[in-house]
Design an enzyme around this catalytic site. Structure first.
Site, PDB file in Angstrom:
ATOM      1  CG  PHE A 127      54.851  72.995  13.842  1.00  0.00           C
ATOM      2  CD1 PHE A 127      55.980  72.782  13.054  1.00  0.00           C
ATOM      3  CD2 PHE A 127      53.736  72.209  13.617  1.00  0.00           C
ATOM      4  CE1 PHE A 127      55.992  71.793  12.072  1.00  0.00           C
ATOM      5  CE2 PHE A 127      53.744  71.215  12.636  1.00  0.00           C
ATOM      6  CZ  PHE A 127      54.883  71.010  11.866  1.00  0.00           C
ATOM      7  CG  ASP A 164      47.534  75.379  14.494  1.00  0.00           C
ATOM      8  OD1 ASP A 164      46.877  74.375  14.835  1.00  0.00           O
ATOM      9  OD2 ASP A 164      48.554  75.325  13.776  1.00  0.00           O
ATOM     10  CE  LYS A 189      49.837  66.787  15.594  1.00  0.00           C
ATOM     11  NZ  LYS A 189      50.259  68.100  15.130  1.00  0.00           N
TER      12      LYS A 189
HETATM   13  C1  LIG Z   1      50.657  68.780  13.921  1.00  0.00           C
HETATM   14  C2  LIG Z   1      50.357  70.227  13.805  1.00  0.00           C
HETATM   15  C3  LIG Z   1      50.102  70.825  12.563  1.00  0.00           C
HETATM   16  C4  LIG Z   1      50.244  70.088  11.255  1.00  0.00           C
HETATM   17  O1  LIG Z   1      49.303  69.076  11.118  1.00  0.00           O
HETATM   18  P1  LIG Z   1      49.488  68.000   9.928  1.00  0.00           P
HETATM   19  O2  LIG Z   1      48.251  67.166  10.020  1.00  0.00           O
HETATM   20  O3  LIG Z   1      50.751  67.263  10.215  1.00  0.00           O
HETATM   21  O4  LIG Z   1      49.571  68.772   8.661  1.00  0.00           O
HETATM   22  C5  LIG Z   1      49.733  72.148  12.542  1.00  0.00           C
HETATM   23  N1  LIG Z   1      49.629  72.860  13.676  1.00  0.00           N
HETATM   24  C6  LIG Z   1      49.878  72.326  14.879  1.00  0.00           C
HETATM   25  C7  LIG Z   1      49.716  73.160  16.102  1.00  0.00           C
HETATM   26  C8  LIG Z   1      50.257  70.997  14.987  1.00  0.00           C
HETATM   27  O5  LIG Z   1      50.536  70.475  16.190  1.00  0.00           O
END
Ligand SMILES: *Cc1c(COP(=O)(O)O)cnc(C)c1O
Length: 384
Positions: A132, A216, A245
């Site tokens: 994700f 990520d 986050k």
């Molecule tokens: C939450 C998340 C995203 C997206 O972040 P947003 O601030 O909602 O755009 C991308 N990658 C990972 C691994 C996430 O947990």
């Protein structure tokens, strides 16, 4: 306003992208939240790993208040001290290259994807099944989930999804690959730490072909797993990583951090954002990064993580507990979505379900041992 009044406003005026729980939160402090009737909740979700420092941490509040009263925005056409200092602090905490500041996780990933294509024009992007990376078009194209992608086709071309498997990664990466992008612990799909052989295969494939290995760390970073960045507790070092986050201590910010090799890939004009790197959010993020980098806190994250996973594993209906530090997934043999709902409404415990099988627990890193025990006891009452 009452819950039913807010729901009436939502029905009439809010585009319905979220399924909300029937609770109105009005205040937070540390691991605690209070609803509009003054009822107290234990927060073991922390805004999905956003409030790693806990709610209303005094240092975050002070930084925001002072900066808000001084300067909130000018434009990236000018210098401000918080943006330069935050970039330095992020580089020094990870990879040692340079930093592009963004406003969210998806935007940090967009920057990383563009950077990889800038380094290898026209190159492909290899991503992992169940990954994700966000909801914007590039990030969505990197998120190979039928239900999220299909309604919005056509997506950005050049993305290939492969299994979480060393051979599959090795086979998919070639001289035309610009990047391999992965979460070291897949969060949204249910807290799946990638096995070392998978990470090592991704690193080796990128070394062999010159592709960029992007981690990520939007969910895994900022101390969540017991190291400031998850890669620091694993077998390989990526070429770039993304954060968001927890980075802002509760305010919206994202960042792309590169290693030295990619530090000068972007040229002036290649990428940008009006809000990104604004002094208000950078002042908060500087404090959040300092708090989450405290070695004593990180040790506590590992210790309390073990305490949490150990006692969760003893509960009835628990099939498996996964994760690292305070990033914990619990597979149940009963409906996790229902358990999360009843945890909130009956036990005043905030957790969420990543799907029908898995509960996700990500408390503030400042949680106490007593709060960990209390959360497990509340879940235990539900599962008994
Ligand atoms: C939450 C998340 C995203 C997206 O972040 P947003 O601030 O909602 O755009 C991308 N990658 C990972 C691994 C996430 O947990």
């Amino acid at each position: 306003m009452s819950l039913s009044e807010l729901q009436a406003l939502e029905r009439r005026y809010v585009i319905g992208t979220y399924l909300r729980n029937p609770v109105v939160f009005v205040r937070g402090e540390g691991t605690r939240l209070w609803d509009d009737s003054g009822v107290e909740y234990l927060d073991f979700l922390a805004g999905i790993s956003v409030l790693n420092v806990g709610h209303c941490h005094p240092r975050i509040v002070a930084a925001i208040q002072a900066q808000a009263a001084t300067l909130t925005h000018v434009s990236n056409l000018y210098y401000t001290e918080p943006a330069m200092r935050l970039s330095a602090a992020l580089s020094e905490s990870a990879l040692g290259g340079k930093v592009f500041l963004a406003n969210s996780g998806a935007e940090a990933n967009e920057a990383a994807l563009k950077l990889a294509r800038r380094a290898r024009p026209g190159g492909g992007i290899v991503v992992l099944e169940d990954g994700f990376h966000g909801r914007t078009y590039g990030a969505l194209s990197a998120t190979p989930q039928e239900s999220k992608q299909a309604p919005f086709a056509p997506l950005v071309p050049g993305f290939t999804a492969v299994a979480r498997d060393p051979e599959a990664i090795t086979a998919a990466v070639g001289p035309d690959t610009a990047a391999v992008m992965l979460e070291p612990i897949q969060g949204e799909s249910g807290i799946h730490p990638l096995p070392d052989p998978v990470l090592l295969a991704a690193r080796a494939a990128c070394d062999r072909t010159g592709a960029v290995l992007i981690y990520d760390e939007v969910q895994t970073g900022m101390g969540r797993t017991g190291t400031v960045w998850a890669y620091q507790g694993g077998p390989v070092v990526p070429d770039a990583l993304t954060s968001a986050k927890g980075l802002g201590g509760g305010v919206p910010i994202g960042a792309l951090i590169t290693g030295p090799r990619l530090a000068d890939t972007f040229r002036p004009g290649d990428h940008g954002s009006t809000f990104a790197g604004g002094p208000l959010v950078c002042a908060a993020a500087l404090e959040a990064l300092a708090i989450c980098s405290d070695p004593a806190l990180l040790t506590q994250v590992s210790q309390l993580g073990e305490r949490l996973t150990g006692s969760l594993a003893e509960l009835p209906h628990v099939r498996e507990v996964r994760g690292r530090g305070l990033m914990v997934g619990v597979d149940l043999d009963v409906d996790a979505i229902d358990v999360a709902r009843r945890a909130l409404l009956d036990q005043r415990l905030v957790v969420n379900a990543t799907g029908p099988a898995t509960l996700r627990l990500e408390p503030p890193l400042t949680v106490s041992a007593a709060e960990v025990d209390e959360a497990v006891a509340r879940l235990g009452k539900l599962l008994a």
